[in-house]
Design a protein around this motif. Sequence first.
Motif, PDB file in Angstrom:
ATOM      1  N   VAL A   1      31.106  29.758  48.517  1.00  0.00           N
ATOM      2  CA  VAL A   1      30.849  28.403  48.009  1.00  0.00           C
ATOM      3  C   VAL A   1      29.854  28.455  46.853  1.00  0.00           C
ATOM      4  CG1 VAL A   1      31.323  27.321  50.241  1.00  0.00           C
ATOM      5  CG2 VAL A   1      28.969  27.975  49.669  1.00  0.00           C
ATOM      6  N   PRO A   2      29.900  27.455  45.965  1.00  0.00           N
ATOM      7  CA  PRO A   2      28.924  27.385  44.876  1.00  0.00           C
ATOM      8  C   PRO A   2      27.657  26.660  45.311  1.00  0.00           C
ATOM      9  CG  PRO A   2      30.549  25.652  44.613  1.00  0.00           C
ATOM     10  CD  PRO A   2      30.932  26.408  45.855  1.00  0.00           C
ATOM     11  N   MET A   3      26.578  26.925  44.600  1.00  0.00           N
ATOM     12  CA  MET A   3      25.314  26.217  44.825  1.00  0.00           C
ATOM     13  C   MET A   3      24.620  26.028  43.479  1.00  0.00           C
ATOM     14  SD  MET A   3      22.102  27.178  47.360  1.00  0.00           S
ATOM     15  CE  MET A   3      21.601  28.677  46.492  1.00  0.00           C
ATOM     16  N   ILE A   4      24.131  24.824  43.254  1.00  0.00           N
ATOM     17  CA  ILE A   4      23.378  24.496  42.044  1.00  0.00           C
ATOM     18  C   ILE A   4      21.961  24.136  42.473  1.00  0.00           C
ATOM     19  CG2 ILE A   4      23.267  23.038  39.988  1.00  0.00           C
ATOM     20  CD1 ILE A   4      26.276  22.303  40.663  1.00  0.00           C
ATOM     21  N   VAL A   5      20.961  24.717  41.806  1.00  0.00           N
ATOM     22  CA  VAL A   5      19.556  24.499  42.170  1.00  0.00           C
ATOM     23  C   VAL A   5      18.767  24.112  40.928  1.00  0.00           C
ATOM     24  CG1 VAL A   5      17.490  25.521  43.192  1.00  0.00           C
ATOM     25  CG2 VAL A   5      19.755  26.249  43.993  1.00  0.00           C
ATOM     26  N   THR A   6      17.963  23.050  41.023  1.00  0.00           N
ATOM     27  CA  THR A   6      17.116  22.655  39.900  1.00  0.00           C
ATOM     28  C   THR A   6      15.638  22.771  40.280  1.00  0.00           C
ATOM     29  OG1 THR A   6      16.846  20.299  40.454  1.00  0.00           O
ATOM     30  CG2 THR A   6      18.865  20.933  39.280  1.00  0.00           C
ATOM     31  N   GLY A   7      14.800  22.957  39.262  1.00  0.00           N
ATOM     32  CA  GLY A   7      13.352  22.857  39.448  1.00  0.00           C
ATOM     33  C   GLY A   7      12.636  24.098  39.924  1.00  0.00           C
ATOM     34  N   THR A   8      13.334  25.225  40.036  1.00  0.00           N
ATOM     35  CA  THR A   8      12.671  26.450  40.468  1.00  0.00           C
ATOM     36  C   THR A   8      13.418  27.665  39.920  1.00  0.00           C
ATOM     37  OG1 THR A   8      12.000  27.774  42.388  1.00  0.00           O
ATOM     38  CG2 THR A   8      14.001  26.465  42.629  1.00  0.00           C
ATOM     39  N   ASP A   9      12.661  28.721  39.679  1.00  0.00           N
ATOM     40  CA  ASP A   9      13.264  29.993  39.270  1.00  0.00           C
ATOM     41  C   ASP A   9      13.475  30.903  40.469  1.00  0.00           C
ATOM     42  OD1 ASP A   9      13.391  29.402  36.546  1.00  0.00           O
ATOM     43  OD2 ASP A   9      11.286  29.970  36.253  1.00  0.00           O
ATOM     44  N   SER A  10      13.004  30.478  41.639  1.00  0.00           N
ATOM     45  CA  SER A  10      13.162  31.307  42.832  1.00  0.00           C
ATOM     46  C   SER A  10      14.582  31.184  43.366  1.00  0.00           C
ATOM     47  CB  SER A  10      12.160  30.895  43.908  1.00  0.00           C
ATOM     48  OG  SER A  10      12.553  29.675  44.520  1.00  0.00           O
ATOM     49  N   SER A  11      14.954  32.100  44.229  1.00  0.00           N
ATOM     50  CA  SER A  11      16.284  32.060  44.855  1.00  0.00           C
ATOM     51  C   SER A  11      16.189  32.678  46.242  1.00  0.00           C
ATOM     52  CB  SER A  11      17.297  32.830  43.997  1.00  0.00           C
ATOM     53  OG  SER A  11      16.872  34.154  43.796  1.00  0.00           O
ATOM     54  N   PRO A  12      17.181  32.449  47.096  1.00  0.00           N
ATOM     55  CA  PRO A  12      17.147  33.031  48.439  1.00  0.00           C
ATOM     56  C   PRO A  12      17.138  34.557  48.390  1.00  0.00           C
ATOM     57  CG  PRO A  12      18.888  31.386  48.222  1.00  0.00           C
ATOM     58  CD  PRO A  12      18.377  31.640  46.858  1.00  0.00           C
ATOM     59  N   LYS A  13      16.692  35.162  49.475  1.00  0.00           N
ATOM     60  CA  LYS A  13      16.666  36.624  49.578  1.00  0.00           C
ATOM     61  C   LYS A  13      18.050  37.203  49.328  1.00  0.00           C
ATOM     62  CE  LYS A  13      15.366  40.367  52.729  1.00  0.00           C
ATOM     63  NZ  LYS A  13      14.897  40.709  54.106  1.00  0.00           N
ATOM     64  N   HIS A  14      19.055  36.587  49.928  1.00  0.00           N
ATOM     65  CA  HIS A  14      20.450  36.942  49.687  1.00  0.00           C
ATOM     66  C   HIS A  14      21.231  35.650  49.486  1.00  0.00           C
ATOM     67  CE1 HIS A  14      19.615  41.059  50.838  1.00  0.00           C
ATOM     68  NE2 HIS A  14      19.149  40.660  52.003  1.00  0.00           N
ATOM     69  N   LEU A  15      22.345  35.727  48.770  1.00  0.00           N
ATOM     70  CA  LEU A  15      23.151  34.532  48.533  1.00  0.00           C
ATOM     71  C   LEU A  15      24.109  34.299  49.704  1.00  0.00           C
ATOM     72  CD1 LEU A  15      23.830  34.770  44.715  1.00  0.00           C
ATOM     73  CD2 LEU A  15      22.264  33.231  45.913  1.00  0.00           C
ATOM     74  N   ARG A  16      23.501  33.878  50.815  1.00  0.00           N
ATOM     75  CA  ARG A  16      24.242  33.509  52.024  1.00  0.00           C
ATOM     76  C   ARG A  16      23.621  32.236  52.589  1.00  0.00           C
ATOM     77  NH1 ARG A  16      23.795  38.530  56.035  1.00  0.00           N
ATOM     78  NH2 ARG A  16      21.601  37.998  55.677  1.00  0.00           N
ATOM     79  N   ILE A  17      24.432  31.407  53.207  1.00  0.00           N
ATOM     80  CA  ILE A  17      23.910  30.181  53.817  1.00  0.00           C
ATOM     81  C   ILE A  17      22.874  30.511  54.883  1.00  0.00           C
ATOM     82  CG2 ILE A  17      24.571  28.272  55.358  1.00  0.00           C
ATOM     83  CD1 ILE A  17      26.993  27.794  53.586  1.00  0.00           C
ATOM     84  N   VAL A  18      23.050  31.634  55.582  1.00  0.00           N
ATOM     85  CA  VAL A  18      22.112  32.029  56.637  1.00  0.00           C
ATOM     86  C   VAL A  18      20.709  32.297  56.077  1.00  0.00           C
ATOM     87  CG1 VAL A  18      22.569  34.523  56.583  1.00  0.00           C
ATOM     88  CG2 VAL A  18      21.925  33.424  58.739  1.00  0.00           C
ATOM     89  N   ASP A  19      20.596  32.562  54.778  1.00  0.00           N
ATOM     90  CA  ASP A  19      19.303  32.852  54.153  1.00  0.00           C
ATOM     91  C   ASP A  19      18.644  31.640  53.499  1.00  0.00           C
ATOM     92  OD1 ASP A  19      19.129  35.821  54.514  1.00  0.00           O
ATOM     93  OD2 ASP A  19      21.015  35.748  53.407  1.00  0.00           O
ATOM     94  N   LEU A  20      19.297  30.473  53.550  1.00  0.00           N
ATOM     95  CA  LEU A  20      18.776  29.321  52.814  1.00  0.00           C
ATOM     96  C   LEU A  20      17.570  28.662  53.475  1.00  0.00           C
ATOM     97  CD1 LEU A  20      21.985  27.523  51.480  1.00  0.00           C
ATOM     98  CD2 LEU A  20      20.615  29.322  50.422  1.00  0.00           C
TER      99      LEU A  20
END
Length: 489
Positions: free
Chosen positions: A461-480
């Motif tokens: 699935v896609p994800m769009i994030v605003t307002g931060t340069d950080s990201s989850p440890k891994h690109l999985r829903i379990v890591d959100l």
Amino acid sequence: MGTNAKKKRVIMLVVDSLMNAPLQEAVKTGKAPALRFFMEHGKHFPNVVSSFPTMSVTIDSTLLTGTYSDIHKLPGLVWFSEKEKRLINYGTHIKELRKTGFIKWMKDILYHLNDDHLSKDIKTIHEELAENGKTSASINAYVYRGRTQHYLKLPKLLTHFTSLDHNPTIYGPKLFSYGALYRLNPSKRNNHFWQKYGFNDKFSARELIYLIQNNKLPDFTLVYFPDLDHSVHRKGPQNTKGIKEVDRQLQKILNAYGSWDEALQDNHWIVMGDSGQAPIDTVRKKALIDLKQLLRSYRMMKLKEGIKDDDQIVLGINERMTFVYSLDSKQLPLSTIAKTLQNDERIDVIAWKEKEAIHVISGEKAGELIFQSNGDYVDPYGQSWSVRGDLEILDLTLKNNEMVYDTYPDVLSRLQSSLASHEGNYLVINAKPGFEFIGESSPTHVGGASHGGLHKQESIVPMIVTGTDSSPKHLRIVDLKDWVLTLID
């Protein structure tokens, strides 16, 4: 991130069945100006891995707890409870619900899902935030457990002919909305019987707008938009009309601010899908894998009758994924049922657990794959595995000590967790794209699309994030969950 960024609120908009290819097409053709705005002013992650089975209640549980189903214990939309000796169905099709029991369904979705079935050994993000003195909101999400007591108000149409409590008690976040059963906005628009009692995108948007306009937004808000899922089921994965409709609601939300830019200044926005969908063949006989017919040599539980003494098998059908339960493991071992299922080449994954090892065979490919955790091979998520047998069954590639996934993202962890998600003796089976499982009265999506399975079409699935340069440890829903908590602290 700077100090000011940390003070922003987090608004997470979960759009059921939002997929990257049609999202990109809708943005490119001008059908989705709000989504385009978020993409142009944020980071776009096209490949976030969902949980398994790819059904909303299990995905929501993973999103809220930061765990897979072996920990949060909500196995799927449909599953068999060994403890209660009954099939639990949170809502598939009215034909199935009539047979399994309409009142049982209502009690499961209203009380048991959050209060009993979702493990109390793990905290949801709402519970964790409340313990840390933070506030949160849940709008139209089926999984919502929190620390604040609320009393649902059931529509008279449901209570007049049933034994359901008129005002059942539930525990959710401080700010809670659940269709017509509990709303934040006093207005009664978009929540009538013919509007699914408020479980629709317009209602979800109105509730969020109410919080924005009345300056009541908490530290974290989760809003669920269900309508795109129905559109994709009917019209297929490439449909962009449904995305256009969702975007209209997102535009209304952004318009609740003085300007769209102001909306970005005040909040982190996370806009994401929960699962994708795989296309289903247009020829009914080809598209539908009839498990009653395939397993006709065994005595199968009938939905209306429940478990009988001589029953051998129970089916927990989740569209393109199914739990197949053996009620007598001595007389009918899982490996025997697996070999029967292997006769259908439309079933690409047939998995079961023996002691600590997971065995996998396929109706499409020869051989067997056996794996378990803690081995010599490390996958992209830092998980280590011991693997032997035919790697092509799960499309695994080994490079030195590294394991690479393709057709089935994070497949080893997702399969292993599903096979440890609840008590019982069962197989997990998966259909190839183009096909879905049916039993007695299963919903079907011939010529449209469906999900539930392991394939990347429904798992990414896609994800769009605003307002931060950080990201989850891994690109999985379990890591959100862990990542979202860092945005709020």
